[in-house]
Write an enzyme that holds these catalytic residues in place. Structure first.
Site: not given
Ligand code: ASP
Length: 342
Positions: A84, A196, A214, A224-225, A227, A247-248
């Site tokens: 990730s 991430t 990440t 695609r960018v 957060d 994260t997420g």
């Molecule tokens: N936050 C990350 C993104 O949306 C992905 C992740 O943390 O799972 O790119």
């Protein structure tokens, strides 16, 4: 009462009883009470035990908080087994690994970021170089990749064999009406992987920094960018108050400027766990599109926030339960459970 990362014995020893209010974990670990003088602290996401250990080691030697955080996450960026982040991260839908990262340096109130960076392992360090060597904050795409090259970052083929296989299997299974034959069950297919790393640091002078890095959402649309590289979303540091990383699901975080909102909550008096949980609950309330819901008010995605304060408190919250984060308080590294909306 179940607190992730805390045994029943510890709960009983601390005399915590069922029905205790909002933040049982914070109370148990005394995280929400001001601790007085700043002290060395590093907090990271669940994949960040090595990151916090490295960051604290460096801060003890007198290293700057941002350098400590970036050096910590670099270990994970270089690890092909973390799919990730950095090298070995899962690619976009074209099979190209594109990294997002940001850094924020508390003492100078400055920041740097890169989006859709290619062919470079250490996105967080490239973001730090943007901060230090340009008058800009955010470089994306080809320009970010060329900037890294100009500053001597090694050019690397970022797609490991394992990540390539995961991408091929995802692609083969996308449609029933194309000419690819669906693969048999595979470790890569379910659920669609996410991840991430974030790392927040505090030293004894009360200075703080943070970074989030990440490979982003697996198999995303090219360019695609998320957060992670956005200041105020993936990370935010206010040297007078505290810092937050996330994260997420990036799209949900972008819509609420989550990390900045957590820091503002702490500025207005909330403890770190309470501040994170407030933002998580607001995200739940704001998520109204059916495709994103398990049931009304209950998002079907995960999102975590991690926060520290200038006086050395820490806490975190997520939408779904079971998440843990890594903490090093100068003495030892350990995993701590976080509050959750569900
Ligand atoms: N936050 C990350 C993104 O949306 C992905 C992740 O943390 O799972 O790119």
């Amino acid at each position: 009462m179940k607190v992730p990362g805390v045994s029943r014995r510890e709960v009983l020893q601390q005399g915590i009883v069922a029905g205790a209010s909002v933040s049982p974990l914070a109370k148990l670990l005394k995280l929400d009470k001001p601790q007085g003088k700043p002290r060395i602290l590093a907090v990271s996401s669940g994949n960040g035990m090595r990151a916090v250990t490295k960051a604290v080691e460096l801060m003890k030697e007198g290293e700057d908080t941002l350098e400590a955080a970036v050096s910590g996450v670099s270990i994970v960026e270089e690890d092909p087994n973390d799919m990730s982040v950095g090298y070995g991260g899962l690619p976009n839908e074209d099979g190209v690994v594109q990294l997002d990262a940001c850094v924020m340096h508390g003492p100078t109130y400055n920041a740097g970021a890169v989006g859709a960076l290619e062919n470079t392992k250490n996105a967080a360090r490239v973001a730090k170089t943007v901060m230090e060597r340009t008058d800009h904050i955010f470089l994306v795409g080809k320009g970010a990749t060329e900037f890294a090259k100009m500053h001597g970052f090694e050019e690397v083929d970022m797609l490991t064999e394992r990540a390539r296989q995961a991408w091929v299997r995802w692609k083969e299974r996308l449609s029933q009406t194309d000419d690819y034959i669906d693969p048999a069950a595979s470790e890569f297919l379910d659920p669609r992987p996410t991840g991430t790393i974030t790392c927040l640091t505090l030293n004894e002078a009360g200075d703080m920094s943070g970074t989030t890095t990440t490979s982003g959402l697996a198999f995303k649309i090219p360019s695609r960018v998320g957060d992670s590289p956005l200041i105020g979303c993936g990370c935010y540091v206010d040297n007078a108050v505290g810092a937050c990383g996330s994260t997420g699901r990036g799209e949900a975080n972008i819509l609420i400027n989550g990390s900045r909102t957590v820091v503002e909550n702490m500025r207005h008096g909330m403890g770190p766990e309470e501040a994170c949980l407030d933002v998580v609950k607001r995200i739940c309330a704001q998520t109204v599109e059916k495709r994103l819901l398990d049931e009304p008010g209950k998002p079907n995605f995960q999102l975590q926030f991690y926060a520290i304060t200038k006086d050395g408190r820490h806490g975190g919250a997520s939408i779904k339960g079971g998440s843990r984060y890594a903490v090093h308080d100068g003495k030892e590294a350990r995993m701590v459970g976080m509050a959750s909306a569900f």
